[in-house]
Write an enzyme that holds these catalytic residues in place. Sequence first.
Site, PDB file in Angstrom:
ATOM      1  N   HIS A   1     -25.993  53.014  11.889  1.00 52.65           N
ATOM      2  CA  HIS A   1     -27.163  52.009  11.696  1.00 52.65           C
ATOM      3  C   HIS A   1     -27.949  51.976  10.381  1.00 52.65           C
ATOM      4  CE1 HIS A   1     -27.768  51.151  15.930  1.00 52.65           C
ATOM      5  NE2 HIS A   1     -27.050  52.235  16.237  1.00 52.65           N
TER       6      HIS A   1
ATOM      7  N   LYS B   1     -42.876  46.479  10.688  1.00 54.85           N
ATOM      8  CA  LYS B   1     -41.984  47.408  10.989  1.00 54.85           C
ATOM      9  C   LYS B   1     -41.965  48.634  10.382  1.00 54.85           C
ATOM     10  CE  LYS B   1     -39.862  44.023   8.379  1.00 54.85           C
ATOM     11  NZ  LYS B   1     -38.724  43.752   9.024  1.00 54.85           N
ATOM     12  N   ARG B   2     -41.334  49.613  10.529  1.00 56.43           N
ATOM     13  CA  ARG B   2     -41.573  50.897   9.781  1.00 56.43           C
ATOM     14  C   ARG B   2     -41.817  50.866   8.501  1.00 56.43           C
ATOM     15  NH1 ARG B   2     -41.057  55.988  12.996  1.00 56.43           N
ATOM     16  NH2 ARG B   2     -41.018  57.019  10.865  1.00 56.43           N
TER      17      ARG B   2
ATOM     18  N   LYS C   1     -37.970  48.457   2.551  1.00 56.84           N
ATOM     19  CA  LYS C   1     -38.280  47.288   3.159  1.00 56.84           C
ATOM     20  C   LYS C   1     -39.343  46.575   2.635  1.00 56.84           C
ATOM     21  CE  LYS C   1     -37.521  49.355   7.803  1.00 56.84           C
ATOM     22  NZ  LYS C   1     -36.829  48.895   8.363  1.00 56.84           N
TER      23      LYS C   1
ATOM     24  N   THR D   1     -33.859  43.748  13.363  1.00 54.04           N
ATOM     25  CA  THR D   1     -34.237  43.252  14.638  1.00 54.04           C
ATOM     26  C   THR D   1     -35.632  42.231  14.883  1.00 54.04           C
ATOM     27  OG1 THR D   1     -34.619  45.246  15.668  1.00 54.04           O
ATOM     28  CG2 THR D   1     -32.784  44.609  16.042  1.00 54.04           C
TER      29      THR D   1
ATOM     30  N   LYS E   1     -36.415  38.704  16.750  1.00 50.80           N
ATOM     31  CA  LYS E   1     -37.673  38.634  17.853  1.00 50.80           C
ATOM     32  C   LYS E   1     -38.414  37.385  17.231  1.00 50.80           C
ATOM     33  CE  LYS E   1     -37.339  43.219  18.892  1.00 50.80           C
ATOM     34  NZ  LYS E   1     -37.333  44.389  18.297  1.00 50.80           N
TER      35      LYS E   1
HETATM   36  C1  26Y Z   1     -31.215  61.340  10.444  1.00 59.72           C
HETATM   37  C2  26Y Z   1     -32.313  61.065  11.173  1.00 59.72           C
HETATM   38  C3  26Y Z   1     -33.720  61.326  10.454  1.00 59.72           C
HETATM   39  C4  26Y Z   1     -32.582  59.475  11.650  1.00 59.72           C
HETATM   40  C5  26Y Z   1     -33.403  59.128  12.302  1.00 59.72           C
HETATM   41  C6  26Y Z   1     -33.510  57.715  12.929  1.00 59.72           C
HETATM   42  C7  26Y Z   1     -31.669  58.638  10.902  1.00 59.72           C
HETATM   43  C8  26Y Z   1     -32.013  57.108  11.223  1.00 59.72           C
HETATM   44  C9  26Y Z   1     -32.806  56.765  12.267  1.00 59.72           C
HETATM   45  C10 26Y Z   1     -33.043  55.355  12.676  1.00 59.72           C
HETATM   46  C11 26Y Z   1     -32.431  54.383  11.916  1.00 59.72           C
HETATM   47  C12 26Y Z   1     -32.719  53.281  12.319  1.00 59.72           C
HETATM   48  O1  26Y Z   1     -33.519  52.683  13.228  1.00 59.72           O
HETATM   49  N1  26Y Z   1     -32.143  52.351  11.701  1.00 59.72           N
HETATM   50  C13 26Y Z   1     -32.103  50.845  12.185  1.00 59.72           C
HETATM   51  O2  26Y Z   1     -31.350  50.594  13.053  1.00 59.72           O
HETATM   52  C14 26Y Z   1     -31.714  49.268  13.695  1.00 59.72           C
HETATM   53  C15 26Y Z   1     -30.600  49.148  14.978  1.00 59.72           C
HETATM   54  O3  26Y Z   1     -29.558  48.893  14.455  1.00 59.72           O
HETATM   55  C16 26Y Z   1     -31.045  48.257  12.185  1.00 59.72           C
HETATM   56  O4  26Y Z   1     -31.655  46.927  12.940  1.00 59.72           O
HETATM   57  C17 26Y Z   1     -32.076  48.639  11.159  1.00 59.72           C
HETATM   58  O5  26Y Z   1     -31.684  47.718  10.054  1.00 59.72           O
HETATM   59  C18 26Y Z   1     -31.796  49.812  10.973  1.00 59.72           C
HETATM   60  O6  26Y Z   1     -32.790  50.324   9.640  1.00 59.72           O
END
Ligand code: 26Y
Length: 815
Positions: free
Chosen positions: A364, A552-553, A558, A660, A664
């Site tokens: 992701h 968003k976050r 971003k 995403t 939406k």
């Molecule tokens: C390693 C840990 C700290 C960690 C925790 C959460 C690493 C990553 C994440 C979350 C990542 C995340 O939310 N990524 C997002 O996933 C979405 C669904 O695929 C994408 O639409 C988005 O672009 C991406 O930033």
Amino acid sequence: MNTDNKPQVFKDATDFKTQFCEECESIFSKTYDELNDFERYYALASLIAGKARNAKVDGENDEKQVYYFSLEFLIGPLLDNYLLNFGVRDIVKAGCEQLGTPLEELVACEADPGLGNGGLGRLAACFMDSMAALGINGNGNGMRYRYGLFRQEIEGGRQVEMVDNWLEHGFPWETRKNESAVVVQFGGQVVRHQDGERFWFTQEGGEKVKAVPYDVPILGYGAKKVNTLRLWSAEPATEDFDLDAFNSGDYAKAMKFRSDVEAISQILYPNDAGEHGRVLRLKQEYLFVSAGLQTILRTYEKKFGKRYGEKLWEHLGDHVSVHTNDTHPAMCGPELMRILVDEKRVDFDTAFNVARKTISYTNHTVMPEALEKWPIEVFRHLLPRLYMFIEEIDRRYRDTLPHDVEGWANVLSKTAILWDGQVRMANLSVIFAHSVNGVSELHTGILKASTLHEFYELRPDLFNNKTNGISHRRFLGNANPKYAKLICDAIGEGWLADANQLSQLEKYEDDPSFQEEFEKARRWSKERLAKYIFEATGTQLDTSMVFDVQVKRFHAYKRQLLNVFKILDLYNRILSDSSFSPRPTAFIFSGKAAQSYTFAKEVIRLINSVAEVVNGDPRVNDKIRVAFVPNFAVSSAQLIYPATDISEQISWAGSEASGTSNMKLMMNGAITLGTYDGANVEICDLVGQDNIKIFGLRTEEVDALRAAGNYWAWDLYNNDRIRLGRIIDELTDGTLAHLSGNFESIRDELSISNDHDLVLKDFYSYVDAWDELAQAYGDRRAWNKAAIHNTARSGYFSSDRTIREYARDIWHIDA
Ligand code: 26Y
């Protein structure tokens, strides 16, 4: 599978009222009239949850079981969605009306479980909805955090984190399953045993934790299928605590073991990406992986033990798919091997092949800081036996890597699991998977070309793309009731089951009466949001303004900062040029920043400071307004999307894997103002250049700029002291300091760090694009046409489509 006869839940509104009132009495021993709104909500949710559980028929089919392993499931409130899926929303609405409490008020009482950070967690929830809708045996496997992602409050413009006690009033959707608890072991020593030729290992001592599952029924659209989301909670495996301490009155010491164990499922780590490496997180990851796999194997053995006899485990991958959502469940590979080898006596090679056939992995993010790594020492200490499997797989991987491969040493340094004293979880995930996918075309391309390039060269067949999707039922059907009704009146209800039918709206794009109704629906949604924002923040928004939204976050890539710069630019231009009159616009932001992410938190403070200056200045506040909506969550998102005219998707090209909220918002008829990044590229392909506004550097240009090493951000500052330079000066000259001080650190980020996120570089292109888009809003007919066109083309982004592709290409099941 129960396909044709969907359960009849309520015959009519009268039947519903009778059942509802009975439920009130059975839960609270009070009549409906004696209850408050929350209690009424609780009774209604319990009634519906009971129906969902009863609709479940266990062991109903022999088709493959998919287990979706995710450390996050951002499910949001469930009641309204379940009413839609049961097909009883209208009956219940009418019944509630007759009883005197509008359904919306009961729905608003529901807690919003924050069991995820952002996109990744919400995606997992949308996938659960789609798997059930499509009749797939889809099982969620995750963590039941006692406290969800922190609740965000704003004080003096700053984000303040508060505990999210989402379970405070109970969660009527879950059922605790004591009988399904399993034991998970940490630490201790590995002991080798030998009997003649045969040798085996056991893990002795250490800490034994009981993982107790809580099951949430996941109801598919049309109620033909009910799946389960299983969330694990950690408890002490035995109640024997330090008796000496207890007897001597040192209760804290006596109880320490208990609280150490319970800590494992106490909180969700609030990092959307970046900062990791805490042992407690590693424990969470292992707990839900081990508990989930133990359960899967137990179920599988019960079902197929007789059929396959000795060959039982070799067939696992024919009947079970384990999908790993990012690297957080990466231990699935070695843990599955450990159970097969140590407990089921399967040989090492067979176990590895079974694991590979069963497991698949989705990446992701390409951000280096989000790629998980654990220090070997920490890992080995916590999971000594698991580590042995990792070490052996790594050794064999190195041995089998062909020595004639070009740049062998480099390939090894990029792909080995163990490197530089660390366990690299992405490499572990790839080596154990039969499929590796990215989440948009662009993102998958970047994985192949750079992030996982060496793996791609070795095994191109592993890689595939699965562009993300969203639950159109929740984010259009539930979230936007007026527009959804308009759509149903025009093209029927078929689109709820089959989102492609939204394309039938194309014939209404230009229809004046449809457009008029569309505007009315939008106005209603804007009023609803404006009311919510006023109640939450005191900021008043004029609903005749354009609603320009970035939710968003908070993350540097971003570029919420770029958006703020645009607002400051508008502010300055209005003040310095009396002939300049932009389209009146309300800029709406919402989102959380990780507690430890100082820069992102400063950007939140900046937005609130700009809001205070702009909203309070009568020279500008009829033209621009700024609102920061606190505590972004699924429930508030559902109020924001339907009210949006302009969807801000402005990450620098090559940084956002997919996004995403872009989908939406598009589905709800917002026009995207975005970079050529993530899924924006595919939105652009679908709606056409005339119905989206793209700006900024492309991925190749960003790469070239970084490679050339000749970008000097500060030149842009020096070359334009009137617009860009002035904005940067305002960060530190007191203009914005009134609320809680200046913004030196943001200025430093741009100067000392040379504008890593290209805010200055893309500034002019962005502001020009916004100007043009806001101008275009003046032609109401053309705008509405484009907006409706966006909805009409959004069917592709239903997560039903995404899940069909996963089913076909990765899990090998028909759906
Ligand atoms: C390693 C840990 C700290 C960690 C925790 C959460 C690493 C990553 C994440 C979350 C990542 C995340 O939310 N990524 C997002 O996933 C979405 C669904 O695929 C994408 O639409 C988005 O672009 C991406 O930033």
